[in-house]
Motif scaffolding. Structure first.
Motif, short mmCIF file in Angstrom:
data_model
loop_
_atom_site.label_atom_id
_atom_site.label_comp_id
_atom_site.label_asym_id
_atom_site.label_seq_id
_atom_site.Cartn_x
_atom_site.Cartn_y
_atom_site.Cartn_z
N SER A 1 121.50 19.18 4.31
CA SER A 1 122.38 18.38 4.29
C SER A 1 123.45 18.34 5.26
CB SER A 1 123.04 18.33 2.86
OG SER A 1 123.62 16.88 2.56
N PHE A 2 123.96 19.68 5.30
CA PHE A 2 125.04 19.91 6.36
C PHE A 2 124.58 20.22 7.85
CE2 PHE A 2 127.36 21.80 2.61
CZ PHE A 2 128.62 21.70 3.00
N LEU A 3 123.40 20.57 7.95
CA LEU A 3 122.92 20.29 9.46
C LEU A 3 122.81 18.92 9.87
CD1 LEU A 3 119.97 22.91 9.50
CD2 LEU A 3 122.23 22.92 10.86
N PHE A 4 122.18 18.01 8.98
CA PHE A 4 122.40 16.76 9.45
C PHE A 4 123.56 16.27 9.78
CE2 PHE A 4 122.83 12.16 7.84
CZ PHE A 4 122.11 11.59 9.15
N MET A 5 124.56 16.60 8.88
CA MET A 5 126.18 15.83 9.11
C MET A 5 126.47 16.31 10.31
SD MET A 5 127.59 15.38 5.17
CE MET A 5 127.64 16.64 4.62
N ALA A 6 126.40 17.55 10.56
CA ALA A 6 127.05 18.05 11.83
C ALA A 6 126.04 17.69 13.10
CB ALA A 6 126.82 19.63 11.78
N SER A 7 125.12 17.22 12.95
CA SER A 7 124.00 16.67 14.02
C SER A 7 124.18 15.26 14.23
CB SER A 7 122.72 17.15 13.89
OG SER A 7 122.55 18.59 13.54
N ALA A 8 124.32 14.40 13.22
CA ALA A 8 124.22 13.08 13.35
C ALA A 8 124.98 12.40 14.32
CB ALA A 8 124.47 12.20 12.08
N GLY A 9 126.32 12.85 14.27
CA GLY A 9 127.32 12.32 15.61
C GLY A 9 126.74 12.66 16.91
N LEU A 10 126.36 13.68 17.18
CA LEU A 10 125.83 14.37 18.38
C LEU A 10 124.50 13.46 18.89
CD1 LEU A 10 126.11 16.79 20.46
CD2 LEU A 10 124.22 17.74 19.45
N THR A 11 123.60 13.15 17.94
CA THR A 11 122.60 12.26 18.67
C THR A 11 123.13 10.93 18.57
OG1 THR A 11 120.17 12.18 18.18
CG2 THR A 11 121.56 11.66 16.10
N ILE A 12 123.89 10.35 18.00
CA ILE A 12 124.38 9.08 18.06
C ILE A 12 124.95 9.00 19.69
CG2 ILE A 12 126.12 7.09 17.51
CD1 ILE A 12 125.39 8.30 14.54
N VAL A 13 125.82 9.90 19.84
CA VAL A 13 126.64 9.84 21.09
C VAL A 13 125.58 10.03 22.20
CG1 VAL A 13 128.39 11.21 22.57
CG2 VAL A 13 128.77 10.67 20.18
N PHE A 14 124.92 10.88 22.11
CA PHE A 14 123.74 11.23 23.38
C PHE A 14 123.09 9.69 23.38
CE2 PHE A 14 119.47 11.72 24.85
CZ PHE A 14 119.80 12.57 25.84
N GLY A 15 122.47 9.10 22.29
CA GLY A 15 121.67 7.98 22.39
C GLY A 15 122.52 6.79 23.15
N VAL A 16 123.63 6.74 23.10
CA VAL A 16 124.48 5.73 23.80
C VAL A 16 125.02 6.08 25.16
CG1 VAL A 16 126.12 3.98 23.68
CG2 VAL A 16 125.10 4.45 21.47
N THR A 17 125.48 7.26 25.05
CA THR A 17 126.18 7.46 26.37
C THR A 17 125.50 8.52 27.27
OG1 THR A 17 127.16 9.81 25.52
CG2 THR A 17 128.39 7.51 25.35
N ARG A 18 124.35 9.02 26.54
CA ARG A 18 123.37 10.00 27.50
C ARG A 18 124.22 11.11 27.96
NH1 ARG A 18 118.30 8.66 26.37
NH2 ARG A 18 118.46 6.69 25.50
#
Lengths: 238, 626
Positions: B18-35
């Motif tokens: 749960s913690f790993l996911f919350m810590a990573s979700a933002g990273l993957t979203i930012v990468f997805g859009v901004t690369r």
């Protein structure tokens, strides 16, 4: 022609890296007309449309839309000024549904104009109506092409830049496309169409420009082009 | 063991996930859009924890209760989200068109700055936050005690996943974000202002990082190292899940959380390395992660990277003069300057070897420290355990590193872009973990001491000349490779693997060879390094070493031949100059690096070459007969 020039392109020069693609290209689209830009592969058709849209930055020249200078603006500003662009590769958002693709294109209509809505677009492209919840990579190529056009229309453009919409489509789909584009004209949308298919162009366009090696070499009415075999052989036959 | 134990371990795994996911979700979203691979995500997480500590203190002093606690957590996340907007406006917006590595370096500079800002504001001590009112006790699960807070957190991850799903499917902003992840140029052509969209996405990403950091506070104290620790874990989760995929990140977090909970029972030492092992295996089987997709081909013209020009007489004169200067240096330099010069030469070789694959081969390595460190450890272990002489150990160093590069490279070169970079990082971390944990053989955390040069090379001056000769030989050989047909093939593969393939160059084989050669050269540098220091510890294999090499290459200039050398000199001298001046040297370095990235996106040598056309020779590449 009815009305003055809506889009005026002058002296357009565009490079890809060191390769020059467009050489001092000029063309005009009048209010309410359908102009077709014809030419062989690599002649510069797509580059012309991309340069107008700001997706590639011209090295020189100017693009004016309703008297307003568009050159140098980012694509989203150009889109907001009333120019819609439908790319050759369609570039639909594969993992979004048909409906969501339309949502991405949605923008306010200019005051006094009736905005395009999904339901109006489904009337124009009846195939899409049943597919609205389908992921866009799970529909046929022709349906994707229609979706790409419908998506751009959601931004209520006054001029539509259409890059080879008939490419790779089955004849029956081409017929539907002709019907839809004819319908569009009745809604007052002007169209700048790039095409290689003379037959398709002849069914939609009134005027034609022929581009070769990045320059306009011939311009005239569609009837004149259809009648002039020499021009067609010189610039269009493969 | 009783089944209750397994149930509790399972729940622990879920909480970790749960913690790993919350810590990573933002990273993957930012990468997805901004690369953009946003290193500063870790800083946001850390700031979330510290801000929550301060706010919770204030609020709970005023009125003790659940409202105060959760209010502090939420407010901390919002503030971090606003800092994300600041980052977007001040830094990222200027570099969206820069090569992705520059973006990475810029965000890394932000990490350095934030680290010292945190130290200045909150000090270097661990700060333990308050426990959540109402969730301080235990529940009984299968006869065992399980903390209530952990239980609550098990639900937090899925809750965030659900909220994100609603955001992405039920709001216009979300639909635009998903569309931009697929084709952001087209989104712009449809009239969407990307800049605003990116600002929104950075807020979301930073908010999620801040939230995760704040929620972590009741479990583990806030400390100034949590940024780097979490960013590594978040990268791993993001890459395993497939970059840009939120659901993928969730699955990856579950996988790692549970494997960690049970793996620890089987092999207690595995925690440090397990995530990287999983990542390596997943990437070998699925090169784009569990739910990732190949990065969209750019719709522009094919990229043409830099070619190589033959040297001008002016340049040759410069190099000869520099060489002469290096040769006579010991005549007037003191001991300390010689020590610094030795370091500079070694890092020059190290950075040159990295750029050999990065600038001239298109292979970005986040884990080049592995080969430098393996060279160093290889030499040190031979001396320590087998009493090899320095000469033999120095010869063995590049072989040890080269063998590792041969093996790891074979797996890495199958991938491309960020995934490749992450796999190199995974291998480096695995090597690091082995060096750290195999105490009997490597000395563990303490490393190995007493690795001194042979008696004939014991004087600083002699060792300087030895280093000069060996590192220049290494650099010279790589240089020769660049101008040889080998270099032409490497550049062909870099610019277009498909076209290179079509003219008879096997892209993977070419990349594999280049990777191995680069590893050999880095290992040589590592060998020289260990004898110059006299000792070795796992830090040499750690992420900062890899980042240093990247920084040297980037500030010197990727796709320039001499840039890495200039970068190595600059960074080594800067560190030497800045570190004694201030406790907060990281912040100074961060500001300097950030300034350089924003001012000279082509690197120092790239800028020089642009400004001084006299330095640029005719393009030799074109005049060579094919």
């Amino acid at each position: 022609m009815n009305g003055g020039a809506m889009l005026e392109v002058e002296g357009l020069v565009t490079f890809y890296g060191r390769a020059q693609i467009l050489f001092d290209l000029a063309l005009e689209v009048a209010e309410g007309e359908v102009l077709v830009l014809m030419g062989r592969n690599g002649a510069g058709k797509s580059t012309t449309l991309k340069s107008i849209m700001g997706l590639v930055r011209p090295a020189a020249g100017s693009v004016r839309f309703r008297g307003r200078e568009l050159t140098g603006l980012p694509p989203f500003r150009i889109a907001r000024s009333g120019v819609g662009y439908v790319p050759e590769e369609r570039r639909i958002f594969a993992e979004l549904t048909v409906e969501e693709n339309l949502e991405v294109g949605r923008r306010e209509a200019p005051p006094g104009k009736e905005p395009w809505t999904p339901s109006r677009l489904y009337a124009l492209f009846p195939n899409l109506a049943e597919l609205r919840r389908r992921r866009a990579d799970r529909i046929s190529g022709g349906e994707q092409q229609m979706l790409a056009i419908a998506r751009t229309l959601m931004g209520n453009p006054e001029l539509l830049l259409l890059d080879e919409p008939s490419e790779g489509l089955a004849p029956v789909i081409v017929d539907q496309m002709v019907a839809a584009l004819t319908g569009l004209r009745q809604h007052g949308v002007s169209i700048l169409l790039s095409e290689q298919n003379l037959h398709f162009a002849g069914r939609i366009a009134e005027r034609a420009c022929i581009i070769e090696k990045g320059q306009i070499r011939w311009r005239g009415t569609m009837q004149a082009l259809l009648a002039d075999e020499e021009v067609r052989r010189a610039y269009l036959s493969v | 063991m009783d089944p209750g134990f397994f149930v509790v371990q399972f729940l622990n795994g879920l909480a970790t996930a749960s913690f790993l996911f919350m810590a990573s979700a933002g990273l993957t979203i930012v990468f997805g859009v901004t690369r953009i691979v946003n290193f500063a995500h870790g800083s946001f997480y850390m700031l979330g924890a510290y801000l929550a500590y301060t706010l919770a203190g204030i609020f709970m002093d005023a009125a003790y209760g659940a409202m105060s606690f959760w209010g502090a957590i939420f407010l901390a996340a919002v503030i971090v989200g606003l800092l994300g907007i600041l980052l977007e406006l001040v830094v990222l917006r200027r570099i969206y068109d820069a090569p992705e590595l520059f973006q990475l370096l810029a965000t890394f500079a932000v990490v350095l700055i934030v680290q010292d800002l945190v130290r200045m504001t909150w000090g270097g001590e661990d700060l333990l936050g308050p426990r959540a009112p109402g969730l301080k006790s235990f529940v009984l699960v299968a006869g065992r005690r399980f903390p209530e807070y952990e239980l609550a957190m098990i639900f937090a991850g899925p809750l965030v996943l659900g909220a994100l799903w609603l955001l992405f499917h039920r709001t216009r902003f979300g639909v635009l974000v998903r569309a931009a992840t697929l084709d952001r140029e087209m989104v712009g052509a449809l009239g969407v202002n990307q800049a605003l969209l990116f600002t929104g996405v950075l807020f979301l990403g930073a908010f999620l990082a801040g939230l995760a950091g704040a929620l972590q506070l009741p479990r583990e104290p806030a400390n100034p190292y949590m940024d780097v620790n979490i960013i590594v874990e978040a990268f791993v989760v993001t890459v395993i899940g497939g970059m840009g995929s939120v659901t993928g990140a969730f699955l990856a977090a579950l996988l790692i959380g549970e494997l960690q909970a049970f793996g620890i029972l089987v092999f207690p030492k595995i925690t440090l390395v397990l995530a990287f092992l999983v990542m390596a295996v997943v990437l070998i089987v699925r090169p784009y992660g569990l739910l990732g997709r190949p990065q969209a081909e750019s719709h522009g013209a094919a990229r043409a990277g830099a070619g190589l020009a033959a040297g001008t007489p002016l340049q040759r004169g410069f190099w000869l003069a520099l060489l002469a200067l290096l040769l006579v240096l010991p005549l007037f330099a003191d001991e300390y300057s010689l020590k610094l010069m030795i370091e500079l030469l070694i890092f020059g070789l190290f950075a040159f070897s990295l750029n050999f694959i990065m600038g001239w081969g298109g292979i970005v390595s986040f884990g080049h420290a592995a080969y430098f460190g393996l060279g160093a450890y290889g030499a040190a272990l031979l001396v320590h355990h087998f009493a090899w002489p320095m000469e033999g150990a120095l010869l063995a160093a590049p072989l040890v590193a080269g063998t590792a590069a041969l093996v790891f490279g074979a797996l890495c070169v199958r991938l491309s872009g960020v995934y490749l970079a992450m796999l190199t990082l995974a291998f480096a971390q695995i090597v690091y973990a082995v060096a750290f944990q195999w105490v009997e053989f490597t000395g563990g955390d303490n490393g190995l001491i007493g690795i001194w040069p042979a008696s004939w090379a014991a004087s600083r001056t002699v060792y300087y000349y030895l280093t000069l000769a060996v590192s220049l030989a290494g650099i010279g050989l790589l240089w020769r490779f660049l101008y040889a047909p080998f270099g032409y093939s490497s550049r062909a593969v870099r610019d277009s693997a498909i076209r290179a393939d079509a003219i008879g160059i096997d892209p993977r084989y070419q990349r594999w060879l280049a990777f191995t050669v680069s590893g050999i050269a880095a290992g040589l540098g590592g060998g020289l390094y260990v004898f110059s220091k006299g000792n070795i510890d796992p830090e040499v294999l750690a992420i900062p070493t890899s980042v240093d090499a990247l920084t040297m290459v980037l500030i010197g200039g990727v796709e320039t031949v001499t840039g890495p050398l200039a970068g190595a000199a600059l960074l080594t001298l800067l560190k030497d100059f800045v570190m004694p001046l201030t406790l907060y040297w990281k912040m100074v370095m961060g500001v300097l690096i950030l300034g350089m990235v924003l001012a000279f996106p082509k690197g120092l040598v790239g800028i020089l070459a642009d400004r001084l056309p006299a330095l640029q020779a005719r393009p030799a590449e074109r005049e060579r007969p094919a």
